[in-house]
Design an enzyme around this catalytic site. Structure first.
Site, mmCIF file in Angstrom:
data_model
loop_
_atom_site.group_PDB
_atom_site.id
_atom_site.type_symbol
_atom_site.label_atom_id
_atom_site.label_comp_id
_atom_site.label_asym_id
_atom_site.label_seq_id
_atom_site.Cartn_x
_atom_site.Cartn_y
_atom_site.Cartn_z
ATOM 1 N N HIS A 172 0.839 -1.199 0.000
ATOM 2 C CA HIS A 172 0.000 0.000 0.000
ATOM 3 C C HIS A 172 0.875 1.250 0.000
ATOM 4 C CE1 HIS A 172 -3.204 -2.717 1.295
ATOM 5 N NE2 HIS A 172 -4.084 -1.719 1.237
ATOM 6 N N ASN A 204 8.293 -3.908 4.159
ATOM 7 C CA ASN A 204 6.856 -3.631 4.174
ATOM 8 C C ASN A 204 6.207 -4.033 5.493
ATOM 9 O OD1 ASN A 204 4.172 -3.079 3.190
ATOM 10 N ND2 ASN A 204 3.956 -5.266 2.769
#
Length: 368
Positions: A172, A204
């Site tokens: 994201h 991440n």
């Protein structure tokens, strides 16, 4: 900021970043000329805009003069250049369509994104968070699913299957946790136009997650925080010949989505403007560039702070051209740029996807 980070960004300015910048300024120079067509006035943008995953027609660059051939009276191949009459009409090609580049703009509840059709990743994604927006918790990511964006033409689209067994997370750019105030707003953060391939463990699901948490914690100090996030493709020096090269992996079969070498965030932390005239409050700006690689959690965030101009030159984008210098402050001088390390690993396991449409591990901690 480390010397190596500065060197990489400086090289990007002369290489990949400069190329993008040149292309953008080429379009800008075109926009200085006037467009006059027989049928209508054409919009001044080279973007398509999507608010509900529906493709928009590709526009033509604006303010450019198209002179029909039948209006070029007395034109001959020997006409002197001094008369200002050209024996050619390059703009005639636009009768068949405008080649681009085109940025697919998607305006959603919690974000606005600009998609790069060539690399199949965003140019940038913008979000706005406040204490009030983060206090509402009506969304739960367990109800969200990753989606291909139908607002992007199919041949330019990032696909769910591109991430399957790629070894990368669907990262994201605007975190799902920043849109908990609405389930539908959270769902919209799962479009692939808000994603880019990110290293999972060590980045991440770790350092980048802590960085996102840092951004949310800024709302404890500032009433309004605006963030621009996106990928970078920076050069690296080859020790064999001492030259700089841009090299990145492309995932998918056939290869489709570029894997960024780095990611940036530009943060605008806006102070409380009450009691002052609109548009006069101070804005604390922080620009950060992180490698798409495992980063030890003990690494100081300040090591990745860079001047905003460095991100602009490397990306070919401009972030604060209308913000007067006298309103700016340096974020890390105004507040502590320190991460709080949280353990996301165990909660991460709950989001392992079983099928090809699920791709790599789902990003986040169940709350991101």
């Amino acid at each position: 900021m480390s010397k190596s980070t500065l060197a990489i960004i400086a090289a990007a300015s002369a290489g990949a970043g400069a190329a993008v910048t040149a292309a953008m300024y080429s379009l800008r120079s075109q926009s200085e000329r006037k467009l006059d067509t027989a049928s209508r006035t054409i919009s001044t943008t080279t973007t398509t805009v999507s608010t509900n995953a529906t493709s928009a027609p590709i526009p033509i660059p604006s303010k450019q003069i198209f002179t029909p051939p039948n209006q070029q009276h007395g034109l001959s191949t020997s006409a002197p250049a001094a008369l200002g009459l050209a024996p050619v009409d390059p703009a005639g090609l636009f009768e068949y369509g405008f080649p681009g580049p085109v940025a697919d703009i998607a305006t959603r509840q919690a974000l606005i994104s600009s998609f790069d059709r060539r690399l199949r990743n965003p140019h940038w994604v913008i979000e706005h968070i406040t204490p009030a927006s983060l206090a509402v918790r009506d969304g739960d990511r367990k109800h969200s699913v990753f989606l291909e964006d139908d607002g992007v033409p199919e041949k330019f689209r990032a696909k769910l299957k591109d991430y399957f067994r790629s070894g990368y997370d669907r990262g994201h750019q605007v975190p799902a946790a920043d849109a908990k105030w609405s389930q539908s707003a959270m769902d919209e953060t799962f479009f692939l136009t808000n994603m880019a391939p990110q290293v999972g463990e060590g980045f991440n699901r770790d350092y980048w997650a802590h960085f996102e948490d840092f951004c949310r914690r800024l709302t404890q100090r500032y009433p309004s925080v605006r963030i621009v996030t996106g990928p970078l493709y920076l050069p690296k020096r080859d020790p064999a010949d001492n030259k700089w090269y841009v090299k990145y992996e492309v995932i998918g079969n056939p290869p489709n989505v570029a894997v960024p070498t780095h990611f940036y965030k530009v943060i605008f932390a806006e102070e409380d403007g009450s009691g002052s005239a609109p548009g006069t409050g101070k804005v604390a700006i922080g620009a950060f560039v992180l490698p798409n690689a495992p980063i030890p959690n003990e690494k100081p965030l300040s090591d990745f702070e860079v001047p905003i101009e460095a991100v602009e030159r490397a990306s070919g984008l401009e972030f604060a051209s209308k913000l007067p210098v006298q309103r700016r402050k340096r974020l890390c001088a105004d507040t502590s740029c320190a991460l709080i390390i949280k353990d996301y690993a165990d909660r991460q396991k709950a989001f392992k996807a079983p099928g090809p449409n699920a791709g790599a591990l789902v990003k986040g901690s169940g709350g991101r």
